[in-house]
Enzyme design. Structure first.
Site, PDB file in Angstrom:
ATOM      1  N   ARG A  30       0.848  -1.194   0.000  1.00  0.00           N
ATOM      2  CA  ARG A  30       0.000   0.000   0.000  1.00  0.00           C
ATOM      3  C   ARG A  30       0.881   1.240   0.000  1.00  0.00           C
ATOM      4  O   ARG A  30       1.902   1.292   0.705  1.00  0.00           O
ATOM      5  CB  ARG A  30      -0.905   0.007   1.239  1.00  0.00           C
ATOM      6  CG  ARG A  30      -1.997  -1.021   1.151  1.00  0.00           C
ATOM      7  CD  ARG A  30      -2.998  -0.828   2.292  1.00  0.00           C
ATOM      8  NE  ARG A  30      -3.828  -2.001   2.400  1.00  0.00           N
ATOM      9  CZ  ARG A  30      -4.906  -2.244   1.652  1.00  0.00           C
ATOM     10  NH1 ARG A  30      -5.298  -1.355   0.747  1.00  0.00           N
ATOM     11  NH2 ARG A  30      -5.594  -3.348   1.806  1.00  0.00           N
ATOM     12  N   ASP A  31       0.462   2.238  -0.796  1.00  0.00           N
ATOM     13  CA  ASP A  31       1.195   3.509  -0.819  1.00  0.00           C
ATOM     14  C   ASP A  31       1.025   4.210   0.530  1.00  0.00           C
ATOM     15  O   ASP A  31      -0.056   4.215   1.114  1.00  0.00           O
ATOM     16  CB  ASP A  31       0.676   4.392  -1.965  1.00  0.00           C
ATOM     17  CG  ASP A  31       1.647   5.509  -2.292  1.00  0.00           C
ATOM     18  OD1 ASP A  31       2.251   5.464  -3.380  1.00  0.00           O
ATOM     19  OD2 ASP A  31       1.825   6.435  -1.461  1.00  0.00           O
ATOM     20  N   ILE A  32       2.120   4.809   1.004  1.00  0.00           N
ATOM     21  CA  ILE A  32       2.108   5.476   2.307  1.00  0.00           C
ATOM     22  C   ILE A  32       1.267   6.754   2.268  1.00  0.00           C
ATOM     23  O   ILE A  32       0.817   7.237   3.300  1.00  0.00           O
ATOM     24  CB  ILE A  32       3.569   5.772   2.747  1.00  0.00           C
ATOM     25  CG1 ILE A  32       3.694   5.878   4.243  1.00  0.00           C
ATOM     26  CG2 ILE A  32       4.130   6.996   2.061  1.00  0.00           C
ATOM     27  CD1 ILE A  32       5.125   5.863   4.750  1.00  0.00           C
ATOM     28  N   ASN A  87       4.723   6.923 -13.402  1.00  0.00           N
ATOM     29  CA  ASN A  87       5.327   8.245 -13.580  1.00  0.00           C
ATOM     30  C   ASN A  87       6.743   8.039 -14.104  1.00  0.00           C
ATOM     31  O   ASN A  87       7.478   7.182 -13.597  1.00  0.00           O
ATOM     32  CB  ASN A  87       5.349   8.989 -12.242  1.00  0.00           C
ATOM     33  CG  ASN A  87       3.945   9.293 -11.735  1.00  0.00           C
ATOM     34  OD1 ASN A  87       3.057   9.592 -12.525  1.00  0.00           O
ATOM     35  ND2 ASN A  87       3.751   9.194 -10.435  1.00  0.00           N
ATOM     36  N   HIS A 100       7.897   1.213 -10.715  1.00  0.00           N
ATOM     37  CA  HIS A 100       6.701   0.779  -9.967  1.00  0.00           C
ATOM     38  C   HIS A 100       5.472   1.320 -10.666  1.00  0.00           C
ATOM     39  O   HIS A 100       5.515   2.376 -11.290  1.00  0.00           O
ATOM     40  CB  HIS A 100       6.754   1.280  -8.519  1.00  0.00           C
ATOM     41  CG  HIS A 100       6.952   2.758  -8.412  1.00  0.00           C
ATOM     42  ND1 HIS A 100       8.193   3.340  -8.566  1.00  0.00           N
ATOM     43  CD2 HIS A 100       6.072   3.765  -8.232  1.00  0.00           C
ATOM     44  CE1 HIS A 100       8.070   4.648  -8.468  1.00  0.00           C
ATOM     45  NE2 HIS A 100       6.790   4.946  -8.277  1.00  0.00           N
TER      46      HIS A 100
HETATM   47  P1  5GP Z   1       6.458   8.043  -7.725  1.00  0.00           P
HETATM   48  O1  5GP Z   1       6.318   9.459  -7.204  1.00  0.00           O
HETATM   49  O2  5GP Z   1       7.921   7.684  -7.882  1.00  0.00           O
HETATM   50  O3  5GP Z   1       5.626   7.723  -8.912  1.00  0.00           O
HETATM   51  O4  5GP Z   1       5.851   7.121  -6.577  1.00  0.00           O
HETATM   52  C1  5GP Z   1       6.510   6.857  -5.384  1.00  0.00           C
HETATM   53  C2  5GP Z   1       5.444   6.509  -4.381  1.00  0.00           C
HETATM   54  O5  5GP Z   1       6.063   5.888  -3.281  1.00  0.00           O
HETATM   55  C3  5GP Z   1       4.690   7.741  -3.829  1.00  0.00           C
HETATM   56  O6  5GP Z   1       3.312   7.635  -4.145  1.00  0.00           O
HETATM   57  C4  5GP Z   1       4.957   7.676  -2.328  1.00  0.00           C
HETATM   58  O7  5GP Z   1       3.828   8.026  -1.541  1.00  0.00           O
HETATM   59  C5  5GP Z   1       5.370   6.239  -2.118  1.00  0.00           C
HETATM   60  N1  5GP Z   1       6.290   6.050  -1.012  1.00  0.00           N
HETATM   61  C6  5GP Z   1       7.406   6.787  -0.732  1.00  0.00           C
HETATM   62  N2  5GP Z   1       8.008   6.315   0.376  1.00  0.00           N
HETATM   63  C7  5GP Z   1       7.257   5.256   0.794  1.00  0.00           C
HETATM   64  C8  5GP Z   1       7.383   4.361   1.904  1.00  0.00           C
HETATM   65  O8  5GP Z   1       8.294   4.427   2.724  1.00  0.00           O
HETATM   66  N3  5GP Z   1       6.422   3.398   2.002  1.00  0.00           N
HETATM   67  C9  5GP Z   1       5.387   3.286   1.125  1.00  0.00           C
HETATM   68  N4  5GP Z   1       4.501   2.312   1.316  1.00  0.00           N
HETATM   69  N5  5GP Z   1       5.241   4.127   0.072  1.00  0.00           N
HETATM   70  C10 5GP Z   1       6.175   5.096  -0.082  1.00  0.00           C
END
Ligand code: 5GP
Length: 115
Positions: A30-32, A87, A100
């Protein structure tokens, strides 16, 4: 040696993560900072691909495994319909350079997020 990505550290148990699926080559957490009631990240175990462009060129089968996992998660946690977002590059919102996919589901009508 480059530092392991945040996702690799979660996979290795160094940082807590809320796992929703796991296969030999792909895992889902799950996203944080969720942008929808269901917001799950689908991540290959390998961090050799920075983004979906590299992944698609280097291992399209792995990309297909990610999509299959997205579908299963949407079916299990929602009605089977979902958005799948990659992204690509900082100006497009990418902050973690371990490829991801964001799975967004259970989205209320009119609440589609753009991020
Ligand atoms: P991006 O911005 O690279 O497309 O997505 C990275 C995602 O990773 C973001 O939506 C962010 O909320 C998530 N994220 C960043 N750090 C963590 C973490 O420590 N744990 C989790 N579960 N998600 C994270």
């Amino acid at each position: 040696m480059t530092e392991p990505s945040i996702f690799t550290r979660i996979l290795n148990g160094e940082i807590p993560g809320d796992f929703v699926a796991r296969t030999e080559r792909v895992f889902a957490i799950r996203d944080i900072n969720p942008q929808a009631p269901v917001h799950v990240l689908i991540i290959p175990v390998t961090e050799q691909y920075r983004d979906v462009t590299e992944l698609a060129a280097g291992d399209p089968g792995l990309m297909a495994e990610m999509v299959a996992m997205a579908k299963e998660i949407a079916a299990e946690h929602s009605n089977g319909e979902y958005r799948l977002i990659f992204n690509n590059g900082p100006s497009a919102g990418q902050s973690v350079f371990h490829v991801h996919a964001h799975v967004l589901a259970d989205i209320e009508e009119g609440k589609l997020v753009g991020f």
